[in-house]
Design a protein around this motif. Sequence first.
Motif, PDB file in Angstrom:
ATOM      1  N   ALA A  76       0.817  -1.221   0.000  1.00 50.93           N
ATOM      2  CA  ALA A  76       0.000   0.000   0.000  1.00 50.93           C
ATOM      3  C   ALA A  76       0.850   1.270   0.000  1.00 50.93           C
ATOM      4  O   ALA A  76       0.538   2.228  -0.705  1.00 50.93           O
ATOM      5  CB  ALA A  76      -0.946  -0.002   1.199  1.00 50.93           C
ATOM      6  N   LEU A 102      -3.761  -4.145  -7.220  1.00 44.49           N
ATOM      7  CA  LEU A 102      -5.102  -4.403  -7.752  1.00 44.49           C
ATOM      8  C   LEU A 102      -6.014  -3.191  -7.607  1.00 44.49           C
ATOM      9  O   LEU A 102      -7.008  -3.065  -8.329  1.00 44.49           O
ATOM     10  CB  LEU A 102      -5.720  -5.600  -7.039  1.00 44.49           C
ATOM     11  CG  LEU A 102      -4.988  -6.938  -7.186  1.00 44.49           C
ATOM     12  CD1 LEU A 102      -5.659  -8.000  -6.332  1.00 44.49           C
ATOM     13  CD2 LEU A 102      -4.940  -7.368  -8.643  1.00 44.49           C
ATOM     14  N   PHE A 103      -5.671  -2.291  -6.686  1.00 42.09           N
ATOM     15  CA  PHE A 103      -6.504  -1.120  -6.420  1.00 42.09           C
ATOM     16  C   PHE A 103      -6.015   0.113  -7.176  1.00 42.09           C
ATOM     17  O   PHE A 103      -6.597   1.183  -7.051  1.00 42.09           O
ATOM     18  CB  PHE A 103      -6.528  -0.828  -4.923  1.00 42.09           C
ATOM     19  CG  PHE A 103      -7.215  -1.896  -4.114  1.00 42.09           C
ATOM     20  CD1 PHE A 103      -8.535  -1.747  -3.725  1.00 42.09           C
ATOM     21  CD2 PHE A 103      -6.549  -3.059  -3.766  1.00 42.09           C
ATOM     22  CE1 PHE A 103      -9.179  -2.730  -2.984  1.00 42.09           C
ATOM     23  CE2 PHE A 103      -7.177  -4.044  -3.022  1.00 42.09           C
ATOM     24  CZ  PHE A 103      -8.499  -3.880  -2.642  1.00 42.09           C
ATOM     25  N   ARG A 104      -4.948  -0.033  -7.943  1.00 47.56           N
ATOM     26  CA  ARG A 104      -4.360   1.115  -8.636  1.00 47.56           C
ATOM     27  C   ARG A 104      -4.558   1.043 -10.145  1.00 47.56           C
ATOM     28  O   ARG A 104      -3.973   1.817 -10.876  1.00 47.56           O
ATOM     29  CB  ARG A 104      -2.867   1.190  -8.331  1.00 47.56           C
ATOM     30  CG  ARG A 104      -2.549   1.403  -6.850  1.00 47.56           C
ATOM     31  CD  ARG A 104      -1.066   1.627  -6.652  1.00 47.56           C
ATOM     32  NE  ARG A 104      -0.752   1.768  -5.232  1.00 47.56           N
ATOM     33  CZ  ARG A 104       0.170   1.055  -4.590  1.00 47.56           C
ATOM     34  NH1 ARG A 104       0.885   0.164  -5.248  1.00 47.56           N
ATOM     35  NH2 ARG A 104       0.384   1.232  -3.309  1.00 47.56           N
ATOM     36  N   ALA A 145      -1.949  -4.231  -3.155  1.00 48.20           N
ATOM     37  CA  ALA A 145      -2.377  -2.858  -3.453  1.00 48.20           C
ATOM     38  C   ALA A 145      -2.398  -2.578  -4.952  1.00 48.20           C
ATOM     39  O   ALA A 145      -3.127  -1.683  -5.403  1.00 48.20           O
ATOM     40  CB  ALA A 145      -1.447  -1.863  -2.757  1.00 48.20           C
TER      41      ALA A 145
END
Length: 260
Positions: free
Chosen positions: A208, A251-253, A249
């Motif tokens: 993250a 996957l969230f960007r 993290a």
Amino acid sequence: MTTMDLTGRTAIITGASRGIGLAAAQAIAAAGGNVVLTSRSQESADAAAAEVGGAALGVAAHAVDADAARRCVDLAIEKFGSVDILVNNAGTNPAYGPVISQDYARFQKTFDVNLWAPILWTALATEAWLGEHGGAVINTASIGGLGFEANLGLYNASKAALIHLTKQMALELSPRVRVNAVAPGVVRTRLAAALWQEHEQLLNDATALNRIGEPEDIGAAIAFLASDAASWVTGETMVIDGGQRLGDAALFRKGPVAGA
């Protein structure tokens, strides 16, 4: 007002010749504390103490050598007058692979260094000083002790036991002695090199806060737990992992899915 000023206090840090142990010694010294750094060889202990500078003393003491540990505690009191902080940082991981593939020698070394040594050093420091005068003990655990990973089962089991032991000792040594732990994620140390050296960028992307940890990240947390700023904290394990336990993290960007 509570502060991180450690002036006049003395810390013993096991396994302090490099990595997290050395960073903890530097952070405590920067806050005004005296530091005693242990390593298996006097040469490496002296080199680490010289790197810290100021009121730093290097002592050769293998973490599981009771006589050497007792001598180190005595030397700390003789030179500085107290042992107010104990950082049980020495660790090892000779056992890689499935748990049932390990032999007794690797099991014994892992648990001797990672679990028995913190018991030994805490007992000696408590008998010599902490029990009467109070102070703080900080154990270096791992986020591995909070979950499960392929090939690291024995190491992680020892760290899970250390997290449990931290809570047990926090109760047994209360109210005079606070006992806490830090649980680092993947940090740029030699012990953890296999976890990051060949794929650091992938690990950074999955974290993250977008980077692996540095020893100084953990050293600062140890100094905080040793200080009066943490005077109402005991029995806790502080996770310091840049958000690694949150999941991948990356996957969230990636932005919104087309057509969503």
